[in-house]
Motif scaffolding. Structure first.
Motif, PDB file in Angstrom:
ATOM      1  N   UNK A   1      -7.733  21.327   7.172  1.00  0.00           N
ATOM      2  CA  UNK A   1      -8.382  22.439   6.480  1.00  0.00           C
ATOM      3  C   UNK A   1      -7.532  23.716   6.522  1.00  0.00           C
ATOM      4  N   UNK A   2      -6.270  23.563   6.154  1.00  0.00           N
ATOM      5  CA  UNK A   2      -5.316  24.670   6.165  1.00  0.00           C
ATOM      6  C   UNK A   2      -5.015  25.086   4.728  1.00  0.00           C
ATOM      7  N   UNK A   3      -5.112  26.382   4.454  1.00  0.00           N
ATOM      8  CA  UNK A   3      -4.770  26.914   3.129  1.00  0.00           C
ATOM      9  C   UNK A   3      -3.253  26.924   2.974  1.00  0.00           C
ATOM     10  N   UNK A   4      -2.758  26.493   1.813  1.00  0.00           N
ATOM     11  CA  UNK A   4      -1.323  26.534   1.513  1.00  0.00           C
ATOM     12  C   UNK A   4      -1.059  27.674   0.543  1.00  0.00           C
ATOM     13  N   UNK A   5      -0.157  28.582   0.927  1.00  0.00           N
ATOM     14  CA  UNK A   5       0.315  29.639   0.035  1.00  0.00           C
ATOM     15  C   UNK A   5       1.761  29.322  -0.321  1.00  0.00           C
ATOM     16  N   UNK A   6       2.028  29.103  -1.604  1.00  0.00           N
ATOM     17  CA  UNK A   6       3.354  28.666  -2.050  1.00  0.00           C
ATOM     18  C   UNK A   6       4.035  29.756  -2.862  1.00  0.00           C
ATOM     19  N   UNK A   7       5.153  30.242  -2.352  1.00  0.00           N
ATOM     20  CA  UNK A   7       6.003  31.171  -3.105  1.00  0.00           C
ATOM     21  C   UNK A   7       6.873  30.330  -4.035  1.00  0.00           C
ATOM     22  N   UNK A   8       6.600  30.434  -5.356  1.00  0.00           N
ATOM     23  CA  UNK A   8       7.324  29.637  -6.343  1.00  0.00           C
ATOM     24  C   UNK A   8       8.106  30.520  -7.318  1.00  0.00           C
ATOM     25  N   UNK A   9       8.562  31.680  -6.853  1.00  0.00           N
ATOM     26  CA  UNK A   9       9.234  32.614  -7.762  1.00  0.00           C
ATOM     27  C   UNK A   9      10.605  32.120  -8.228  1.00  0.00           C
ATOM     28  N   UNK A  10      11.166  31.118  -7.545  1.00  0.00           N
ATOM     29  CA  UNK A  10      12.456  30.553  -7.981  1.00  0.00           C
ATOM     30  C   UNK A  10      12.269  29.306  -8.848  1.00  0.00           C
ATOM     31  N   UNK A  11      11.045  29.046  -9.292  1.00  0.00           N
ATOM     32  CA  UNK A  11      10.744  27.748  -9.910  1.00  0.00           C
ATOM     33  C   UNK A  11      11.397  27.516 -11.263  1.00  0.00           C
ATOM     34  N   UNK A  12      11.942  28.554 -11.892  1.00  0.00           N
ATOM     35  CA  UNK A  12      12.622  28.363 -13.170  1.00  0.00           C
ATOM     36  C   UNK A  12      14.129  28.153 -13.007  1.00  0.00           C
ATOM     37  N   UNK A  13      14.634  28.396 -11.798  1.00  0.00           N
ATOM     38  CA  UNK A  13      16.075  28.219 -11.542  1.00  0.00           C
ATOM     39  C   UNK A  13      16.266  26.841 -10.918  1.00  0.00           C
ATOM     40  N   UNK A  14      16.366  25.849 -11.767  1.00  0.00           N
ATOM     41  CA  UNK A  14      16.435  24.447 -11.346  1.00  0.00           C
ATOM     42  C   UNK A  14      17.739  23.842 -11.851  1.00  0.00           C
ATOM     43  N   UNK A  15      18.446  23.154 -10.953  1.00  0.00           N
ATOM     44  CA  UNK A  15      19.709  22.545 -11.352  1.00  0.00           C
ATOM     45  C   UNK A  15      19.461  21.382 -12.320  1.00  0.00           C
ATOM     46  N   UNK A  16      20.435  21.098 -13.210  1.00  0.00           N
ATOM     47  CA  UNK A  16      20.216  20.146 -14.309  1.00  0.00           C
ATOM     48  C   UNK A  16      19.793  18.747 -13.881  1.00  0.00           C
ATOM     49  N   UNK A  17      20.127  18.335 -12.674  1.00  0.00           N
ATOM     50  CA  UNK A  17      19.807  16.976 -12.241  1.00  0.00           C
ATOM     51  C   UNK A  17      18.524  16.909 -11.412  1.00  0.00           C
ATOM     52  N   UNK A  18      17.711  17.980 -11.437  1.00  0.00           N
ATOM     53  CA  UNK A  18      16.525  18.046 -10.595  1.00  0.00           C
ATOM     54  C   UNK A  18      15.251  18.215 -11.423  1.00  0.00           C
ATOM     55  N   UNK A  19      14.110  17.842 -10.813  1.00  0.00           N
ATOM     56  CA  UNK A  19      12.791  18.056 -11.408  1.00  0.00           C
ATOM     57  C   UNK A  19      11.948  18.865 -10.440  1.00  0.00           C
ATOM     58  N   UNK A  20      11.398  19.973 -10.933  1.00  0.00           N
ATOM     59  CA  UNK A  20      10.536  20.803 -10.104  1.00  0.00           C
ATOM     60  C   UNK A  20       9.091  20.333 -10.217  1.00  0.00           C
ATOM     61  N   UNK A  21       8.426  20.163  -9.060  1.00  0.00           N
ATOM     62  CA  UNK A  21       7.019  19.768  -9.024  1.00  0.00           C
ATOM     63  C   UNK A  21       6.184  20.954  -8.540  1.00  0.00           C
ATOM     64  N   UNK A  22       5.509  21.657  -9.440  1.00  0.00           N
ATOM     65  CA  UNK A  22       4.692  22.800  -9.027  1.00  0.00           C
ATOM     66  C   UNK A  22       3.592  22.367  -8.063  1.00  0.00           C
ATOM     67  N   UNK A  23       3.287  23.225  -7.114  1.00  0.00           N
ATOM     68  CA  UNK A  23       2.276  22.858  -6.115  1.00  0.00           C
ATOM     69  C   UNK A  23       0.911  22.621  -6.761  1.00  0.00           C
ATOM     70  N   UNK A  24       0.603  23.341  -7.825  1.00  0.00           N
ATOM     71  CA  UNK A  24      -0.714  23.187  -8.451  1.00  0.00           C
ATOM     72  C   UNK A  24      -0.761  22.050  -9.473  1.00  0.00           C
TER      73      UNK A  24
END
Length: 383
Positions: free
Chosen positions: A194-217
Motif C-alpha cells: 500500500x505504497x504510493x508511487x510518485x514518478x518523475x517522467x519529465x525526461x520521457x520524450x528524450x528516448x534513444x532510437x532503439x528504446x521504448x518508453x513505458x509510462x507508469x500510468x
C-alpha cells in the motif's frame, strides 16, 4: 534533416547570455556539460507563436487555450502510448515543486519515503526538507546497467512502513528506460504494501532510437497507486517557463492534492508559462525527433571513444550520461578532477548518492563539436 544540418540551424552560442550553464564558460576556458538543459533553440514555429502572442500586447488575465488539454493528451497518446483524462491533470510550477506538494499533501511528518540511488538530488532534498525520513535502496550496477534491487526494496517497504516511493523514469542520472517487467515488479511490491508511487517522467520524450518508453500510468492495474509528474521543460528546454503537469488518476489522492493546493492558494495555472508547452506539443514533434538523433550520435561517439577507459551507464533515455572516472581519479571528487584537469564542468556523482564520488554526470544535449572537445580533454586523464 541530418544531424549536421540540424546542429548548424539550431545550435546556439549561449555564452553570450546569462544562462546558468554557460555563464563564465568562455572566460574561464571550460566546456559546460552540467546543468540539464539544451544548447539548441526551439522549432521556429514555437518561437513565432510565442512572438505573435507577445506582439498582441494583451497581457491581462487569461485562460488556457481551449484545446490545451486535448493537445496535451494527444501528445502523450501519440508519442508515449498512454491515455490521460482531463480531470486527472493538475499544474505546478515545476517537477521539484510537484514533489514538495505531493509529499505535503499525501504523507505526514516523519513518514518514511523510499528512493533508489543514485538519484537526482532534489528527491532526497524534498523528503528531508518536508520533515519526512529518507529510506534508500542502492541500485544494482552490472557493467553500467543499473537495475532495482527488488529484494532490498521489499525488505524496506515491509520493515520501515514506507508510505511513498519516488522514482525517476527515464532515470536521472543512470539513463535507464525501464522495461515493462521491471516496472511491473516494482509496482506489484508497492501495491502489496500500500505504497504510493510518485514518478518523475519529465525526461520521457528524450528516448534513444532503439528504446521504448513505458509510462507508469500505462499500467492500468496499478494506476490508482501511481502519480505521474510530466512536463516539456526538458523536451524543448523550457526551464525558464515554470510549468508542469501532475497526473493523478485516483480520485482519493486527487482530492487530497486539491485540498492541499486550495489551502495554500496553489491551484491556479500561469497561462503565459503554459503557452510554450502548448506550442511545443502542437509543433515540436519533428524537431524533437531530430534532437533525439543528435543526442544518440553524441552518445555513440563518446561511448566508442571512451568506453575502453571509463565505465559508463547505458544511455537509453534522457541526455544525461553517468560516467565512472574512478580508475583515473586522484581527488576526493571526480568532478573536481575533470574540472581541473580537463576543463569540463560536470555534475558530481556524490550529489546523486553516497559512494559515487568517482562518477560524473555529463550533459550530451549539445553539438557534436563540443562532445569531441570534451572527449579529447578526458583522454588527458588516460595519458
Amino acid at each position: 534533416m541530418n544531424n549536421k544540418e540540424f546542429t548548424e540551424k539550431y545550435y546556439i552560442d549561449r555564452s553570450k547570455q546569462t544562462t546558468v550553464k554557460w555563464l563564465n564558460a568562455k572566460k574561464e576556458g571550460f566546456i559546460p556539460m552540467w546543468v540539464a538543459d539544451m544548447d539548441f533553440k526551439d522549432d521556429e514555429r514555437i518561437i513565432k507563436a510565442l512572438s505573435d502572442f507577445i506582439n498582441t500586447g494583451d497581457y491581462g488575465y487569461s485562460n488556457l487555450p481551449e484545446d490545451y488539454y486535448d493537445t496535451f493528451i494527444k501528445w502523450h497518446e501519440t508519442r508515449n502510448s498512454v491515455t490521460y483524462k482531463r480531470e486527472w491533470i493538475r499544474f505546478t510550477k515545476g517537477a521539484v515543486d510537484a514533489m514538495y506538494q505531493l509529499i505535503y499533501a499525501l504523507t505526514e511528518e516523519k513518514d518514511n519515503i523510499l528512493i533508489s540511488t543514485p538519484l537526482y538530488p532534489p528527491f532526497k532534498g524534498t523528503i528531508e526538507k518536508t520533515g519526512r525520513k529518507v529510506v534508500e535502496s542502492k541500485m544494482i550496477n552490472t557493467d553500467g546497467y543499473f537495475t532495482y534491487d527488488y529484494a532490498d526494496i521489499e525488505r524496506k517497504l515491509k520493515t520501515r512502513k514506507v508510505k511513498m516511493m519516488m522514482i525517476c523514469s527515464p532515470h536521472n542520472p543512470v539513463g535507464r528506460v525501464f522495461k515493462k517487467g521491471e516496472l511491473e515488479e516494482l509496482f506489484d511490491l508497492c501495491k502489496k504494501y500500500n505504497v504510493i508511487v510518485v514518478a518523475d517522467e519529465v525526461h520521457s520524450d528524450i528516448i534513444m532510437p532503439d528504446q521504448t518508453f513505458y509510462p507508469t500510468l500505462s499500467y492500468k492495474k496499478y494506476m490508482n497507486n501511481i502519480i505521474s509528474i510530466t512536463a516539456v521543460s526538458k523536451t524543448f528546454s523550457l526551464a525558464v517557463y515554470s510549468h508542469c503537469h501532475v497526473v493523478i488518476p485516483s480520485k482519493k489522492l486527487r482530492d487530497k492534492f486539491d485540498k492541499y493546493q486550495q489551502h495554500y492558494h496553489l491551484s491556479s495555472v500561469n497561462c503565459f508559462n503554459a503557452l510554450p508547452s502548448y506550442y511545443g506539443y502542437k509543433y515540436g514533434s519533428e524537431w524533437l525527433d531530430n534532437v533525439n538523433n543528435v543526442i544518440y550520435e553524441n552518445y555513440t561517439y563518446l561511448k566508442k571513444e571512451l568506453s575502453p577507459y571509463f565505465e559508463m551507464a547505458v544511455l537509453e533515455g534522457s541526455y544525461l550520461l553517468f560516467v565512472n572516472i574512478g580508475k583515473y581519479n586522484t581527488q576526493d571528487s571526480a568532478a573536481k578532477l575533470v574540472m581541473d584537469e580537463c576543463k569540463i564542468r560536470v555534475n558530481p556523482g556524490e550529489s546523486f548518492g553516497k559512494d559515487y564520488n568517482n562518477w560524473v554526470r555529463i550533459n550530451l544535449a549539445t553539438s557534436l563539436s563540443n562532445v569531441k572537445k570534451a572527449v579529447k580533454n578526458l583522454k588527458k586523464l588516460v595519458k
